[in-house]
Motif scaffolding. Sequence first.
Motif, PDB file in Angstrom:
ATOM      1  N   UNK A  10     107.986  43.596  -9.971  1.00 37.68           N
ATOM      2  CA  UNK A  10     107.874  44.602 -11.033  1.00 37.68           C
ATOM      3  C   UNK A  10     108.875  45.739 -10.842  1.00 37.68           C
ATOM      4  N   UNK A  11     108.892  46.313  -9.635  1.00 31.63           N
ATOM      5  CA  UNK A  11     109.808  47.426  -9.382  1.00 31.63           C
ATOM      6  C   UNK A  11     111.259  46.963  -9.424  1.00 31.63           C
ATOM      7  N   UNK A  12     111.520  45.754  -8.916  1.00 29.51           N
ATOM      8  CA  UNK A  12     112.882  45.230  -8.957  1.00 29.51           C
ATOM      9  C   UNK A  12     113.370  45.035 -10.375  1.00 29.51           C
ATOM     10  N   UNK A  13     112.518  44.524 -11.234  1.00 31.54           N
ATOM     11  CA  UNK A  13     112.903  44.317 -12.628  1.00 31.54           C
ATOM     12  C   UNK A  13     113.188  45.652 -13.319  1.00 31.54           C
ATOM     13  N   UNK A  14     112.314  46.642 -13.093  1.00 32.99           N
ATOM     14  CA  UNK A  14     112.515  47.941 -13.724  1.00 32.99           C
ATOM     15  C   UNK A  14     113.769  48.627 -13.190  1.00 32.99           C
ATOM     16  N   UNK A  15     114.010  48.511 -11.900  1.00 30.33           N
ATOM     17  CA  UNK A  15     115.199  49.137 -11.317  1.00 30.33           C
ATOM     18  C   UNK A  15     116.468  48.494 -11.856  1.00 30.33           C
ATOM     19  N   UNK A  16     116.473  47.163 -11.910  1.00 30.90           N
ATOM     20  CA  UNK A  16     117.649  46.451 -12.422  1.00 30.90           C
ATOM     21  C   UNK A  16     117.869  46.762 -13.898  1.00 30.90           C
ATOM     22  N   UNK A  17     116.787  46.852 -14.667  1.00 30.16           N
ATOM     23  CA  UNK A  17     116.917  47.183 -16.077  1.00 30.16           C
ATOM     24  C   UNK A  17     117.493  48.569 -16.293  1.00 30.16           C
ATOM     25  N   UNK A  18     117.045  49.539 -15.487  1.00 29.29           N
ATOM     26  CA  UNK A  18     117.568  50.901 -15.623  1.00 29.29           C
ATOM     27  C   UNK A  18     119.026  50.992 -15.209  1.00 29.29           C
ATOM     28  N   UNK A  19     119.415  50.199 -14.208  1.00 27.19           N
ATOM     29  CA  UNK A  19     120.834  50.175 -13.811  1.00 27.19           C
ATOM     30  C   UNK A  19     121.682  49.643 -14.950  1.00 27.19           C
ATOM     31  N   UNK A  20     121.225  48.564 -15.575  1.00 29.71           N
ATOM     32  CA  UNK A  20     121.978  47.990 -16.683  1.00 29.71           C
ATOM     33  C   UNK A  20     122.051  48.940 -17.869  1.00 29.71           C
ATOM     34  N   UNK A  21     120.948  49.627 -18.162  1.00 31.82           N
ATOM     35  CA  UNK A  21     120.877  50.422 -19.378  1.00 31.82           C
ATOM     36  C   UNK A  21     121.502  51.806 -19.232  1.00 31.82           C
ATOM     37  N   UNK A  22     121.452  52.365 -18.043  1.00 32.51           N
ATOM     38  CA  UNK A  22     121.897  53.752 -17.877  1.00 32.51           C
ATOM     39  C   UNK A  22     123.156  53.880 -17.032  1.00 32.51           C
ATOM     40  N   UNK A  38     126.615  52.152 -18.571  1.00 33.62           N
ATOM     41  CA  UNK A  38     127.257  52.954 -19.624  1.00 33.62           C
ATOM     42  C   UNK A  38     127.814  54.279 -19.115  1.00 33.62           C
ATOM     43  N   UNK A  39     127.121  54.919 -18.165  1.00 29.42           N
ATOM     44  CA  UNK A  39     127.640  56.169 -17.610  1.00 29.42           C
ATOM     45  C   UNK A  39     128.966  55.947 -16.897  1.00 29.42           C
ATOM     46  N   UNK A  40     129.077  54.821 -16.202  1.00 31.72           N
ATOM     47  CA  UNK A  40     130.344  54.516 -15.519  1.00 31.72           C
ATOM     48  C   UNK A  40     131.453  54.267 -16.532  1.00 31.72           C
TER      49      UNK A  40
END
Length: 909
Positions: free
Chosen positions: A609-621, A624-626
């Motif tokens: 669960x935490x891995x999925x949420x962390x990976x999703x936030x990396x992809x989404x935020x 794009x910031x980079x």
Amino acid sequence: MRRITGKAKDETLIELQSAADSQTGDENSGNGVSSLSDRGTLPGHTETDKLQPNKDTVFFRDGVRRIDFVLSYVDDKDGEKKQERRREFEANLEKAGLELETEDKSDSKDQKTYFLKIHAPWDVLATYADVLKIKVPFKESDIPHSQDVPLEWLSQPFRLPEHIMRPQPDYFTYHFDKTKTDFFLINDKDTFFPPSTRNRIVFYILARCSYYKEGRRDKDKTGIKRLLSNGTYTAAFPVHDCRYWKRARNAECESERYNLYKHWARFLCFYKEQPLNLIRKYYGEKIGIYFAWLGFYTEMLFFAAVMGLICFTYGVLSYDDNISSKEICDADIGGNIVMCPLCDEKCPFWRLNTTCLSSWQSHLFDNEGTVFFAIFMGIWVTLFLEFWKRRQARLEYEWDLVDFEEEQQQLQIRPEFEIRCTNRRLNKITQEMEPYLPITSKCARFCLSGATVLFWISLIVACIIGVIAYRLAVYAAFASIIKDPMRKIQLVGRFITPQLATSVTASCINFVIIMILNFFYERVAIWITDLEIPKTHLEYENRLTMKMFLFQFVNYYSSCFYVAFFKGKFVGYPGNYSYMFGNWTKLRNEECDPGGCLIELTTQLVIVMAGKQLWGNIQEALLPLMRNWWSSRKGRHHPENHYSRWEQDHVLQNFSQLGLFYEYLEMVIQFGFITLFVASFPLAPLLALFNNILEIRVDAWKFTTQFRRPVASKARNIGAWQEILNAVAILSVVTNAFIMAFTSDMIPRMVYLYAYSNEASMRGYVNNSLSIYNISHITSHNILNLTTDNWLDNSTATCRYRDYRYPSGHQSAYAHTMQFWHILAAKMAFIIIMEHVVFVVKFFVAWMIPDIPLDVKARIKRERYLIQEYLHNYEVERLKLQLSASFITEPPSEMSLMPDKHEVLSECL
């Protein structure tokens, strides 16, 4: 008709002006195709002077006609075919009444890209608003928004300004009718239809406009989607109304994007309410309903998170009352209990007190409060779904979505269905010929689709079996290393048990496999859904939703189901262990820790669960910031001074038709984690709450800053996701009941406490829960060479294992004791009682809470009444005017008057 680009302006000025002067009024109004001067392509100094200094405009060069859509293209090697397609396509767009204006590539930043700007005049908007049955205002609402709420001042810090929450007044609305324009509140035709409605109408035309020559009927050559796929155009999008960090200079621009960024997309606004009406006005109802659902889900998570935190706190505070863990850690009790080897050949005997830390960790989640929390979550999920239905019903009314489903089914036929289905049949309702898919073709496509889905699900199951085999193989290695006193890792061994080490590594591997399979199956699911050729957009999304969720359900939850319901349940006993794939594999089935399997289920759940949420936030935020950082490195500090509005939007990411689908899927998978297995980890709702607070602002930031403006589309609810949530809610009651009964140690502890304890306490429970086995009965391949086991007291003739069986020497040696059957009966009784209690409460709550609030029902009835009354009065007044006009222009005789009256009345009816 010739369209002039921004290049070679001065050379053609005289020619174009003379051409414009020669245009007749009939050309302007006869077929809906505007003249060159009306379309604003008249170049020259007069037009150049009208250009805004920063080019940041959403209007044509004339500064009057609004840009409703933009198409971009480049010249390449295959230019002749594409030019021919564009020429025919744009000619057909002009025949449909749209007005076009081209920006030459010399005016673009890369000197390669042409931009075709599209404007829909009033006649086109009115025609297609009538076709699409778009609801428009006919009277301002006389119903107050809300009543005064006690202690309303407490919510003031969380509220947004009124002009942001309600960007426009409330109106009573009715389907637009082109023949009754004076019935509606039309103050200004240019602004009567909001930009979201305008781009929706233009996209409807683009999706159905052909690009074949006259006289040819090549149905495949239809629609902007096909032109995008073959590279004729590189992008198609409506433009944002301004820059997100600054208001538009033109007062006619609404600057809604700026307001959304300022009051919604910034993370510092995380505690504020969402401006749902403004989101709906700018992006359309479909995106608005998603953010409404996500916000409501997050609000409800707050109550689940608080209760889960209380349950976890109870586990921490009752730490000192945990007698079982104290006995395991006691050197005189747990230190004197010798446990049987955990695997064959390589594993030594071990002391029970080596699992001291694991037993304490297990108590944090496996205690009496967990039962209460599991029951609470079963009721919480019902309250969430029922209150969401009420919230959804209110939004349906406020956003004019009542009775929209029928329109969606009837009118929003996918262009792909119209193109690929060449067979026609008579529609019994509309009495018109319509495309259809023959039953034989439909069956063949469904069979192929079903076989593909089964193949991929089987592939997932095979991967899970592979991970289980890894767990069994590596478990022996970890057990031999961690439990071996001859190795110098005793410090690590105190904190890590073989079960924990195996569970963590297997969970990480399983998470990697999940991500890889997701990457491939997303494309497969889209392919097989396209293969089925669904008729409507709603049907397409529902089919894709079911396929993707079925896959994700198996992919994400199968490992948790294994740990919860299979691990440690089919182990056997020393001398007669059960093996995966048979005895020849030597892969002995895993045992649970003496503290129970619940802590391993918690570990599995947290990692996935935490891995999925962390990976999703990396992809989404982060990604794009980079990209933004890299763009700023290139010197794009003031894009408004160098780029036009359409160029600024062109470099943004495209928001695909399935973009919202993935957002829903991410949240529904999370919903499954916090409901299906929440009994093993009460802090799951708290993690989900923190993630969703971030998710709302990240999604808002993406929509306002990273994505092109999506085409507005309607949706009255969250679609098939509602049924999926209902199914998960029902399944969660069953899974949590089984987790509490078979994965947790609560039932065995309760049976011991009330039926077998002499002191009415938990003292002696550890010794009672472990069976005795005679070491001499262990075969040579099941045990490490005893002569090398120097640390073990040679006087020890028995070892203990986790089960309820008679000892050696008993007449029913190694058979299950009566206590085992008492515990099994108690587990089954607990499951039946818990399920019935929760289901009764669920259905009672669902019955008590009406799906549609009473005030919303009253408003719907009043609006329907007013529509009938106003339409009646309107028709009567129009009839009077017609009759008065007929008397004034030509006084008829009494005999000729009667047919005219009947004709007018029948026409009105």
